[in-house]
Design an enzyme around this catalytic site. Sequence first.
Site, short mmCIF file in Angstrom:
data_model
loop_
_atom_site.label_atom_id
_atom_site.label_comp_id
_atom_site.label_asym_id
_atom_site.label_seq_id
_atom_site.Cartn_x
_atom_site.Cartn_y
_atom_site.Cartn_z
N LYS A 20 0.85 -1.20 0.00
CA LYS A 20 0.00 0.00 0.00
C LYS A 20 0.88 1.25 0.00
O LYS A 20 1.94 1.27 0.63
CB LYS A 20 -0.91 -0.04 1.24
N SER A 27 -9.89 1.64 2.70
CA SER A 27 -9.02 2.41 1.84
C SER A 27 -7.96 1.58 1.10
O SER A 27 -7.39 2.06 0.13
CB SER A 27 -8.31 3.48 2.66
N SER A 48 -10.04 -0.73 6.89
CA SER A 48 -9.46 -0.60 5.55
C SER A 48 -8.78 -1.81 4.96
O SER A 48 -8.46 -1.81 3.78
CB SER A 48 -8.49 0.57 5.52
#
Length: 482
Positions: free
Chosen positions: A78, A153, A177
Amino acid sequence: MDLSKLTISKARKALDAKEYSALELTNAYLTAIAEKNPEIHAYLEVWEDSAREEAKVADAMIARGESQPLTGIPIAVKDNILIEGRTASAGSKILENYKATYDATVVTKLKNQGAVFLGRTNMDEFAMGGSTENSAFGPTRNPHDTSRVPGGSSGGSVAAVAANLALAALGSDTGGSIRQPAGFCGVVGFKPTYGKVSRFGLMAMGSSLDQIGPVTKTVEDARIMLEAIAGYDAKDSTSLADSATRSGTSLEKVIGVPREYLREGIDADVLQSFEATLARLRAQGYEIRDIKLPSLTYSLAVYYIIMPAESSTNLARFDGVRYGLSVPAATIQEVYTKTRGEGFGPEVRRRILVGTFVLSSGYVDAYYRKARAVREIIRADFARAFSAGGGSSLGGESVDAIALPTSPVPPWKFAEKAVPLAMYAADIFTVPVNLAGVPAISVPSGAVVREGKDLPVGFQIIGAHGNEETLFTIGKDVERGF
Ligand code: GLN
């Protein structure tokens, strides 16, 4: 090589048996990325050359008989986790050209094992959101239905694994997330106990809530990844001692369900799918027991006060001087305001405003401090549910784990939840876990149909503080049913 069937454990065996090399495996993923990433947009950047170099190093390790669980395994990271020398933008314009100057602890650990880093993945700006639509670089698409969001997210990391563009990925989870997008895309997402995985080198959102965790195709792979990244780290002041780990389920195999919490705001077929998974577990010898977690109702309100409060202070460091974007202006004050005004997107600015408000003199007692107090009650409710003898007032004896759907709704269409509160409401089942600091896993558990398409549903299992082992055990039993 059929990437859709591949798992870390299978790849490990094949690599060690020299059925194919790490370089061949990496090339297979790079080819798949070149083919599918333009549509899915899971990656913001792909590191073909260095990935191949890392794969060659991994092949040499394997040849020397020095392979570790993740040697030669192609993974995605990420965009808010630092890798020295690499851009890390957290999905934000303000950090578009920012390059990390050191490795996050999790990255160091993966590098030491000889993992292969394929690229950095798309995310909601500074991890604020549940759809990846808040990325400054355009949304990611759900591989199961590209007209829908992948969740967020960590939408990029999850879509990468779901579309077979990485064998596993790292995400971060502040209020869901990792778990929510994993549920939306039909893969496994794991949020470890707070402090289990070092946050050093993770860009802070809500520091008391954030945890890095794995996104994988199977529960066993999540266990392998967690083992690789977990552990005490002196560089993170909230890191847990390794001895804080608890293990094992009781022989009773009892799963608690806070049913009162499932009464409204949940799609009927999502609830049905949840009940069907509980029935499968019952058939495997689990006792499913209704429990009461009275404070759970306040979780969303508490989360949406504490998280923006912490985010607003954490984001104060982006001032146009220390990191990334700097908009020139006549005075230093104007540099701050212009840089922040231009660099941050609307959702980030909204949360800075809310966070600053709840911390401001005159309101801090009414909002922030009250939320902190209620958070302690939520934490205590969870602790009681898991502790022997403490459960009676809550509807029974202690439970090994608590089950909840990962999300009350399946993945929605782009722009469908444009009103911020509508999107926040979808976090109802994931945020209590971060407030309590306990571990939780989302395991794929069937599908619901929307517009003729099967959309994945996630089944969430929540464990006692430090007891990740139980989640892997139950997670595998859930997996077995599908
Ligand atoms: N969807 C939640 C939010 O918008 C959770 C985000 C996260 O876990 N980073 O805050």
